[in-house]
Design a protein around this motif. Structure first.
Motif, PDB file in Angstrom:
ATOM      1  N   LEU A 110       0.829  -1.204   0.000  1.00 58.18           N
ATOM      2  CA  LEU A 110       0.000   0.000   0.000  1.00 58.18           C
ATOM      3  C   LEU A 110       0.867   1.260   0.000  1.00 58.18           C
ATOM      4  CD1 LEU A 110      -2.695   1.514   0.283  1.00 58.18           C
ATOM      5  CD2 LEU A 110      -2.540   1.161   2.757  1.00 58.18           C
ATOM      6  N   TYR A 111       1.875   1.277   0.871  1.00 58.81           N
ATOM      7  CA  TYR A 111       2.712   2.482   0.943  1.00 58.81           C
ATOM      8  C   TYR A 111       3.607   2.627  -0.285  1.00 58.81           C
ATOM      9  CZ  TYR A 111       1.121   3.977   5.475  1.00 58.81           C
ATOM     10  OH  TYR A 111       0.336   4.467   6.484  1.00 58.81           O
ATOM     11  N   ALA A 112       3.946   1.512  -0.925  1.00 59.12           N
ATOM     12  CA  ALA A 112       4.676   1.601  -2.200  1.00 59.12           C
ATOM     13  C   ALA A 112       3.796   2.246  -3.261  1.00 59.12           C
ATOM     14  CB  ALA A 112       5.125   0.208  -2.635  1.00 59.12           C
ATOM     15  N   LEU A 117       6.287   3.965  -6.004  1.00 55.01           N
ATOM     16  CA  LEU A 117       7.459   3.141  -6.249  1.00 55.01           C
ATOM     17  C   LEU A 117       7.209   2.252  -7.470  1.00 55.01           C
ATOM     18  CD1 LEU A 117      10.262   2.341  -5.043  1.00 55.01           C
ATOM     19  CD2 LEU A 117       9.080   0.493  -3.847  1.00 55.01           C
ATOM     20  N   PRO A 118       8.040   2.326  -8.509  1.00 56.40           N
ATOM     21  CA  PRO A 118       7.824   1.525  -9.735  1.00 56.40           C
ATOM     22  C   PRO A 118       7.744   0.030  -9.420  1.00 56.40           C
ATOM     23  CG  PRO A 118       9.503   3.186 -10.113  1.00 56.40           C
ATOM     24  CD  PRO A 118       9.227   3.196  -8.641  1.00 56.40           C
ATOM     25  N   LEU A 119       6.871  -0.672 -10.160  1.00 53.56           N
ATOM     26  CA  LEU A 119       6.643  -2.085  -9.904  1.00 53.56           C
ATOM     27  C   LEU A 119       7.921  -2.909 -10.062  1.00 53.56           C
ATOM     28  CD1 LEU A 119       3.197  -2.605 -11.693  1.00 53.56           C
ATOM     29  CD2 LEU A 119       3.640  -2.699  -9.238  1.00 53.56           C
ATOM     30  N   HIS A 120       8.741  -2.571 -11.054  1.00 57.10           N
ATOM     31  CA  HIS A 120       9.926  -3.383 -11.307  1.00 57.10           C
ATOM     32  C   HIS A 120      10.988  -3.228 -10.218  1.00 57.10           C
ATOM     33  CE1 HIS A 120      11.184   0.534 -13.023  1.00 57.10           C
ATOM     34  NE2 HIS A 120      12.414   0.137 -12.749  1.00 57.10           N
ATOM     35  N   GLU A 121      10.866  -2.197  -9.348  1.00 58.12           N
ATOM     36  CA  GLU A 121      11.838  -1.990  -8.275  1.00 58.12           C
ATOM     37  C   GLU A 121      11.400  -2.617  -6.953  1.00 58.12           C
ATOM     38  OE1 GLU A 121      12.806   2.094  -7.716  1.00 58.12           O
ATOM     39  OE2 GLU A 121      13.204   2.483  -9.848  1.00 58.12           O
ATOM     40  N   ARG A 122      10.133  -2.995  -6.869  1.00 56.45           N
ATOM     41  CA  ARG A 122       9.564  -3.321  -5.553  1.00 56.45           C
ATOM     42  C   ARG A 122      10.169  -4.561  -4.911  1.00 56.45           C
ATOM     43  NH1 ARG A 122       3.182  -1.429  -5.481  1.00 56.45           N
ATOM     44  NH2 ARG A 122       3.570   0.579  -6.492  1.00 56.45           N
ATOM     45  N   SER A 123      10.326  -5.639  -5.663  1.00 52.81           N
ATOM     46  CA  SER A 123      10.800  -6.874  -5.028  1.00 52.81           C
ATOM     47  C   SER A 123      12.168  -6.674  -4.392  1.00 52.81           C
ATOM     48  CB  SER A 123      10.845  -8.013  -6.053  1.00 52.81           C
ATOM     49  OG  SER A 123      11.740  -7.695  -7.117  1.00 52.81           O
ATOM     50  N   GLY A 124      13.049  -5.953  -5.058  1.00 59.14           N
ATOM     51  CA  GLY A 124      14.369  -5.709  -4.503  1.00 59.14           C
ATOM     52  C   GLY A 124      14.327  -4.813  -3.280  1.00 59.14           C
ATOM     53  N   VAL A 125      13.493  -3.751  -3.354  1.00 58.10           N
ATOM     54  CA  VAL A 125      13.371  -2.827  -2.229  1.00 58.10           C
ATOM     55  C   VAL A 125      12.751  -3.535  -1.026  1.00 58.10           C
ATOM     56  CG1 VAL A 125      12.212  -0.747  -1.407  1.00 58.10           C
ATOM     57  CG2 VAL A 125      13.267  -0.768  -3.675  1.00 58.10           C
ATOM     58  N   PHE A 126      11.693  -4.319  -1.265  1.00 59.24           N
ATOM     59  CA  PHE A 126      11.041  -5.045  -0.172  1.00 59.24           C
ATOM     60  C   PHE A 126      12.016  -6.011   0.494  1.00 59.24           C
ATOM     61  CE2 PHE A 126       6.544  -4.720  -2.232  1.00 59.24           C
ATOM     62  CZ  PHE A 126       6.477  -3.390  -1.841  1.00 59.24           C
ATOM     63  N   GLU A 127      12.772  -6.738  -0.325  1.00 58.12           N
ATOM     64  CA  GLU A 127      13.732  -7.706   0.209  1.00 58.12           C
ATOM     65  C   GLU A 127      14.754  -7.014   1.113  1.00 58.12           C
ATOM     66  OE1 GLU A 127      15.671 -11.380   0.821  1.00 58.12           O
ATOM     67  OE2 GLU A 127      13.731 -10.961  -0.131  1.00 58.12           O
ATOM     68  N   LEU A 154       8.136  -1.808  11.171  1.00 56.33           N
ATOM     69  CA  LEU A 154       7.353  -1.759   9.942  1.00 56.33           C
ATOM     70  C   LEU A 154       7.101  -0.313   9.529  1.00 56.33           C
ATOM     71  CD1 LEU A 154       5.728  -3.015   7.677  1.00 56.33           C
ATOM     72  CD2 LEU A 154       3.797  -3.280   9.269  1.00 56.33           C
ATOM     73  N   GLY A 155       6.823   0.552  10.494  1.00 53.25           N
ATOM     74  CA  GLY A 155       6.662   1.971  10.187  1.00 53.25           C
ATOM     75  C   GLY A 155       7.918   2.556   9.577  1.00 53.25           C
ATOM     76  N   LEU A 156       9.075   2.168  10.120  1.00 52.94           N
ATOM     77  CA  LEU A 156      10.346   2.642   9.574  1.00 52.94           C
ATOM     78  C   LEU A 156      10.543   2.134   8.150  1.00 52.94           C
ATOM     79  CD1 LEU A 156      12.990   4.157  10.120  1.00 52.94           C
ATOM     80  CD2 LEU A 156      13.916   2.048  11.083  1.00 52.94           C
ATOM     81  N   ALA A 157      10.200   0.862   7.911  1.00 52.31           N
ATOM     82  CA  ALA A 157      10.331   0.306   6.564  1.00 52.31           C
ATOM     83  C   ALA A 157       9.468   1.073   5.568  1.00 52.31           C
ATOM     84  CB  ALA A 157       9.945  -1.174   6.570  1.00 52.31           C
ATOM     85  N   CYS A 158       8.242   1.404   5.946  1.00 53.76           N
ATOM     86  CA  CYS A 158       7.358   2.154   5.052  1.00 53.76           C
ATOM     87  C   CYS A 158       7.911   3.551   4.762  1.00 53.76           C
ATOM     88  CB  CYS A 158       5.959   2.252   5.648  1.00 53.76           C
ATOM     89  SG  CYS A 158       5.067   0.673   5.708  1.00 53.76           S
ATOM     90  N   ALA A 159       8.553   4.156   5.761  1.00 55.56           N
ATOM     91  CA  ALA A 159       9.140   5.491   5.566  1.00 55.56           C
ATOM     92  C   ALA A 159      10.373   5.453   4.680  1.00 55.56           C
ATOM     93  CB  ALA A 159       9.488   6.106   6.921  1.00 55.56           C
ATOM     94  N   LEU A 160      10.967   4.249   4.518  1.00 51.08           N
ATOM     95  CA  LEU A 160      12.217   4.121   3.764  1.00 51.08           C
ATOM     96  C   LEU A 160      12.013   3.497   2.387  1.00 51.08           C
ATOM     97  CD1 LEU A 160      14.554   2.807   6.617  1.00 51.08           C
ATOM     98  CD2 LEU A 160      14.525   5.106   5.639  1.00 51.08           C
ATOM     99  N   LEU A 161      10.760   3.393   1.929  1.00 50.04           N
ATOM    100  CA  LEU A 161      10.498   2.709   0.659  1.00 50.04           C
ATOM    101  C   LEU A 161      11.255   3.349  -0.501  1.00 50.04           C
ATOM    102  CD1 LEU A 161       6.739   1.834   1.066  1.00 50.04           C
ATOM    103  CD2 LEU A 161       8.563   0.238   0.500  1.00 50.04           C
ATOM    104  N   GLN A 162      11.331   4.658  -0.511  1.00 47.31           N
ATOM    105  CA  GLN A 162      12.212   5.343  -1.446  1.00 47.31           C
ATOM    106  C   GLN A 162      13.299   5.992  -0.609  1.00 47.31           C
ATOM    107  OE1 GLN A 162       9.316   7.794  -3.648  1.00 47.31           O
ATOM    108  NE2 GLN A 162       9.824   6.603  -5.472  1.00 47.31           N
TER     109      GLN A 162
END
Length: 582
Positions: A110-112, A117-127, A154-162
């Motif tokens: 949701l926060y991505a 955040l572009p779809l092709h970048e998400r798996s790497g960023v999430f990992e 988890l809040g910190l992770a969402c703040a760091l998505l980009q």
């Protein structure tokens, strides 16, 4: 203790120039504030409740604009380029908006989407983020089922998505146990090593002490800006540790805090720690056979309290208005015998046993999710035990729940009064709930208004009160009926040190009148006030004893004088090691 050793001299990321912001009140939320926040550093934003910390952070996000002065973030003007600021920063507000009915992964998705955040970048960023926050094994767990520390991760992770250049964290450590706070701190330190600038608003002054720089606010004004050590050094020769106290430490502390030369004091195990006024001459003069006074190392908290004019003193009007309870007898006031609670196949608390005599403070400590709140709720009648027995004031909690509740006062972990009712209406309501009627009811309400100075706020909705006033109101409602037992579930979470001292002045005074207290807390300084502590981990009590006894258990050649936080972490780590070995 957390540490920070990065060098100064990084580029300014935020520049504040004579910033003023008002919300229609008689005094501005921020008043002529100037300063610089640099990249590659952790800047602590500290001050008492209502100081202006959250307002300043929201100005840095571009969500608010100054009434006067200017503010630039990463070279962008907050008035005309707010959208560019939003794209360049990460922001974790005080009440982070996780969706508790979504899983960890669904929140990230949701926060991505919200951050584009572009779809092709998400798996790497999430990992990367799941590995960074140690949440990789919990992606399917609902956010509402996470512990306090895991929610903050988890809040910190969402703040760091980009990956932001500037990360704004509004009290990320509130409600989080010492182990999780150290983990959060280490994560943020790793970010600053990559050049990220971090603003960390906090009520925990050990966190502030570890920052590269601090901005100290009070009533909207900037009182200090610079390395925390610069402020701490001013306290040299003014801080003392008093040992060899005969009798009760609480009574001793209350008396010495009312002396004109003493501006602050706290209980530290069997000792008392005192801070003297700058014009006080020499060591504090204390009477009593065996009493020893020795200089001790100042802390940032000492300088903080001194800069704000000192603590509240040692006399509690609330305690003075309470009748002393009968002298202690042999029967414990609170008793747990083999208390166990299961939720399906999960055991939240197992075979918890202890007893508390009249006029003592007993602490339940433990990491988030360890089982201490479950134990606490069983003992105040909010949860029915699966097995075992709990007694309060002589009443069995299984059979006599209503009678037991009439003898106790309860402060919940989260503000549990009626937010849409005014201060005055909450006092009226709880007086009625506790069976007060007529003249007695009116007198108790008037007393609470006088003691806690609710008059100027009587018509405010409880939900709109500053955190410190909410805490005062919750305490006033809990003691309205003069209970002989107080249950305090993280009562000062997020509250500044001055408000915490006021709170504990009242609690210590009540205990001296014979009130018995069961408290949970993540402030290890508060744990020092306890007569005994049970440390709960994975549903079991792994240590039981006085604060000093627990500290002695973990003392070593490398750390001969451990703090309560050191003891907390070492005992949990010992228990983990024993479980692995078994």
């Amino acid at each position: 203790m957390m540490s920070s050793t990065r060098e100064s001299g990084a580029a300014p990321y935020v520049t504040l120039s004579r910033v003023t912001k008002s919300f229609g009140a008689s005094s501005p939320a921020l008043d002529d504030v100037s300063g610089i926040i640099r990249g590659g550093e952790i800047t602590g934003l500290i001050g008492p409740d209502g100081a202006g910390k959250t307002t300043l952070i929201r100005l840095m996000t571009g969500l608010l604009v100054p009434d006067e002065g200017s503010l630039s973030v990463l070279g962008f003007d907050s008035r005309s380029e707010a959208a560019r600021i939003h794209d360049a920063i990460g922001y974790m507000p005080q009440r982070f908006g996780l969706y508790e009915d979504l899983s960890v992964q669904e929140n990230l998705n949701l926060y991505a989407d919200l951050r584009g955040l572009p779809l092709h970048e998400r798996s790497g960023v999430f990992e990367e983020l799941l590995r960074f926050t140690d949440l990789k094994n919990f992606t399917r767990r609902l956010a509402g089922k996470l512990s306090g520390g895991m929610k903050q991760k988890l809040g910190l992770a969402c703040a760091l998505l980009q990956k932001p250049r500037l990360l704004l964290l509004d009290e990320p450590g509130v409600g989080v146990d010492p182990i999780s706070r150290r983990e959060l701190w280490k994560m943020v330190e790793n970010l600053t090593a990559e050049g990220v600038g971090v603003v960390w608003s906090t009520a925990y002054l050990d966190e502030a002490e570890a920052c590269d720089r601090v901005l100290l606010l009070n009533q909207g004004k900037l009182l200090f800006s610079g390395p925390p050590s610069d402020l701490t050094e001013r306290m040299g020769g003014r801080v003392f540790k008093v040992t060899g106290i005969s009798g009760r430490r609480r009574e001793f502390l209350a008396k010495v805090l009312d002396r004109p030369g003493v501006i602050d004091g706290v209980i530290q195990g069997d000792a008392v720690r005192l801070v003297m006024r700058s014009d006080a001459k020499g060591e504090p003069l204390l009477e009593g056979a065996g009493v020893e006074v020795a200089p001790t190392q100042p802390r940032f908290e000492d300088a903080f309290v001194d800069l704000l004019g000192g603590g509240p003193g040692g006399t509690s009007q609330l305690a003075e208005a309470v009748k002393a309870l009968p002298a202690q007898d042999a029967a414990p006031v609170i008793e747990a015998r083999g208390l166990t609670k299961r939720f399906g196949d999960f055991t939240a608390a197992q075979d918890i046993t202890f007893s508390i005599p009249r006029g003592q403070i007993f602490g339940l400590l433990g990491p988030n999710g360890a089982g201490k709140s479950t134990t606490f709720k069983m003992l105040c009648g909010l949860l029915k035990p699966t097995a075992g027995q709990g007694r309060v004031a002589g009443f069995d909690l299984r059979r006599d729940t209503a009678e037991a509740r009439n003898r106790l006062g309860y402060m919940a972990q989260k503000f549990s009064l009626y937010g849409d009712l005014t201060v005055g209406q909450n006092l009226e309501f709880f007086a009625g709930v506790y069976g007060l009627r007529g003249k007695g009811k009116s007198q108790r309400i008037a007393l609470m208004n006088d003691i806690f100075d609710f008059g100027p706020h009587a018509k405010m909705s409880a939900k709109d009160l500053p955190l410190g006033l909410k805490q005062r109101l919750a305490l006033a409602c809990a003691v309205m009926h003069e209970p002989e037992v107080l249950f305090l579930d993280e009562p000062t979470s997020g509250v500044d040190p001055i408000s915490r001292r006021e709170f504990w002045t009242h609690i210590n005074g009540l205990v001296e009148k014979g009130v018995t207290v069961l408290v949970t807390t993540h402030f290890m300084e508060e744990a020092e006030y306890c007569d005994r502590i049970s440390l709960i981990y994975r549903g079991q009590s792994i240590a039981l004893g006085s604060p000093d006894e627990l500290k002695v258990r973990v003392a070593s050649a490398e750390n001969p004088d451990p703090t309560m936080e050191d003891a907390f972490i070492a005992l949990v780590e010992q228990s983990q090691a024993e479980a692995v070995a078994a």
